[in-house]
Enzyme design. Structure first.
Site, PDB file in Angstrom:
ATOM      1  N   PRO A   5      13.078  74.303   7.532  1.00 18.97           N
ATOM      2  CG  PRO A   5      13.201  72.587   9.111  1.00 18.97           C
ATOM      3  CD  PRO A   5      12.762  74.014   8.933  1.00 18.97           C
ATOM      4  CB  SER A  54       7.491  72.208   8.524  1.00 17.16           C
ATOM      5  OG  SER A  54       7.159  71.396   7.429  1.00 17.16           O
ATOM      6  CB  SER A  55       9.113  72.888   3.337  1.00 18.49           C
ATOM      7  OG  SER A  55       8.783  71.514   3.407  1.00 18.49           O
ATOM      8  CB  CYS A  56       3.988  71.691   5.503  1.00 20.12           C
ATOM      9  SG  CYS A  56       3.854  72.107   7.259  1.00 20.12           S
ATOM     10  CE  LYS A 109       6.092  74.008  14.037  1.00 18.18           C
ATOM     11  NZ  LYS A 109       7.007  74.346  15.155  1.00 18.18           N
ATOM     12  CG  HIS A 125       8.230  61.983   7.591  1.00 26.06           C
ATOM     13  ND1 HIS A 125       8.762  62.609   8.685  1.00 26.06           N
ATOM     14  CD2 HIS A 125       6.952  62.437   7.482  1.00 26.06           C
ATOM     15  CE1 HIS A 125       7.857  63.421   9.214  1.00 26.06           C
ATOM     16  NE2 HIS A 125       6.750  63.330   8.499  1.00 26.06           N
ATOM     17  CE1 TYR A 180       4.023  70.667  13.337  1.00 27.84           C
ATOM     18  CE2 TYR A 180       4.695  71.080  11.067  1.00 27.84           C
ATOM     19  CZ  TYR A 180       5.016  70.891  12.393  1.00 27.84           C
ATOM     20  OH  TYR A 180       6.332  70.938  12.797  1.00 27.84           O
TER      21      TYR A 180
END
Length: 316
Positions: free
Chosen positions: A164, A108-110, A141, A180, A137
Site C-alpha cells: 500500500p 509498504s511502498s518504502c 519487508k 505521519h 524496515y
C-alpha cells in the site's frame, strides 16, 4: 473458501488489521481469529507454531509489524530489521508448514528504491538503493515479499504480497511526535482552531507530491485478493493520484474549519519530491480504490472528533 473459513488476521488491533477485520465481517465472514501481542508474541517461533497447530487457520493475513517514523527507524535500526523479520518469517514459515491455503503479506511502498522512476512499478524492486531513513524496515519487508515469492515458485502456494501507499483513516496515530503527515496536520489544524485560529507552522515548502489511500480501501483490496487468485506475487495498492503537500494542507484546513494562517518552514526538509504508485496491475485484476481524498479526510476528521479525548492537548 466460504464465509465460515477460518481466517487469522495478524495485527488485528492496529489501523490496518482492524479495518480488514471490519471489512470481512461486513461481507459475512464470521470465523475470524485475532490475538494481541500480549496473547501471542509473533517474534516467538514456538508460540506461533503452537497457535497455528491449535487454531488451524485456512487463510492468514499478515498486517502485523513494528512501525515508526524516521526518528525511530534511525535510532533503533536493528530492532526494526530483526523484529519485523522475526514476525513475518514465523508467520510465513508456519503457514507453509501448516498448509495454509492462502497467505496475504502486507508491506509498504518504502520497499522501492529512493530514486526509482515515477510512478513506482512493481518491477523496480531491488533495482537501486533504498531511502536511508527507513531502509531497515524496508529491507525486512523486501525479505517478506521475496519469501512469499519463493514459496509460490517452489511450492506453488497462493502467497501474495500487497504494497500500500501512504495510509490514513480510523484508528490512525495522531501523536504529533510519531504520526505521519496527514494525521499530524489534522490534529495541528484542529488544536489551532480551538486556540482562536492561531497560525499553523508546517515543515518544508509544501511542493512535494504525495499519494494517500484510505485504510478502508486497503481493507477492501485485501478481501478482494483473498477471494481471487492472482497470477503474480506482488501488487501495488493505491489510488494512482497524488497532490502537493500544500494542497493537502489546504484541504485538511478547510475540513477542520481552521481560519488562521499557514506558515511554511523552509528550513525543514521536504523529503522525496514525488512518490506515486503505479496501480495498473491491480486494476487489471479488477480492483481499484473508491474513497476520494476529500470524502476520506472528512470521515477521518469525524472519527478524530469522536475519539479526541484519547489525545493529550499539546502546544502548537
Amino acid at each position: 473458501m466460504n464465509t465460515s473459513s477460518k481466517i487469522y488476521i495478524a495485527g488485528h488491533t492496529g489501523m490496518v488489521g482492524s479495518s480488514i477485520w471490519e471489512a470481512l465481517q461486513n461481507k459475512g465472514y464470521h470465523n475470524l481469529v485475532g490475538k494481541n501481542s500480549k496473547e501471542l508474541d509473533l517474534r516467538n517461533q514456538t508460540a506461533v507454531l503452537d497457535f497455528f497447530t491449535q487454531e488451524k487457520p485456512e487463510i492468514v493475513i499478515d498486517a502485523a509489524a513494528r512501525v515508526g517514523g524516521i526518528l525511530a527507524n534511525n535510532d533503533y535500526p536493528f530492532t526494526f530489521l530483526m523484529e519485523n523479520m522475526q514476525i513475518q518469517n514465523n508467520l510465513i514459515d508456519t503457514a507453509l508448514k501448516q498448509d495454509v491455503a492462502k497467505f496475504i503479506f502486507l508491506g509498504s511502498s518504502c520497499i522501492y528504491p529512493k530514486l526509482a522512476p515515477q510512478p513506482l512499478k512493481e518491477e523496480c524492486l531491488l533495482t537501486s538503493s533504498l531511502e536511508p531513513t527507513n531502509e531497515w524496515y524496508a529491507i525486512a519487508k523486501i525479505s517478506g515479499v521475496k519469501a512469499c515469492e519463493a514459496i509460490r515458485k517452489q511450492y506453488g502456494k497462493d502467497f501474495v504480497s500487497l504494497m500500500p501507499t501512504n495510509l490514513y483513516g480510523p484508528n490512525d496515530n495522531f501523536d504529533l511526535q510519531t504520526s505521519h503527515v496527514l494525521p499530524a496536520m489534522m490534529r495541528k489544524f484542529h488544536e489551532a482552531k480551538l486556540n482562536n485560529h492561531m497560525p499553523v507552522t508546517l515543515w518544508g515548502s509544501g511542493t512535494p507530491m504525495r499519494e494517500f489511500l484510505h485504510v478502508k480501501d486497503l481493507a477492501e483490496a485485501v478481501v478482494y485478493a483473498m477471494e481471487n487468485s492472482f497470477e503474480e506475487n506482488l501488487y501495488n495498492i493505491g489510488t494512482g493520484v497524488d497532490l502537493t503537500i500544500k494542497s493537502l494542507a489546504e484541504l485538511i484546513q478547510k475540513t477542520v474549519g481552521h481560519q488562521g494562517e499557514i506558515i511554511w518552514d523552509n528550513s525543514k526538509p521536504d523529503g522525496t519530491p514525488k512518490k506515486l504508485m503505479d496501480v495498473s496491475k491491480m486494476k487489471e485484476q479488477g480492483w481499484s480504490s473508491k474513497i476520494s481524498l476529500d470524502e476520506g479526510i472528512q470521515s477521518t476528521y469525524q472519527w478524530f472528533l469522536e475519539h479526541e479525548n484519547n489525545y493529550k492537548e499539546v502546544k502548537i
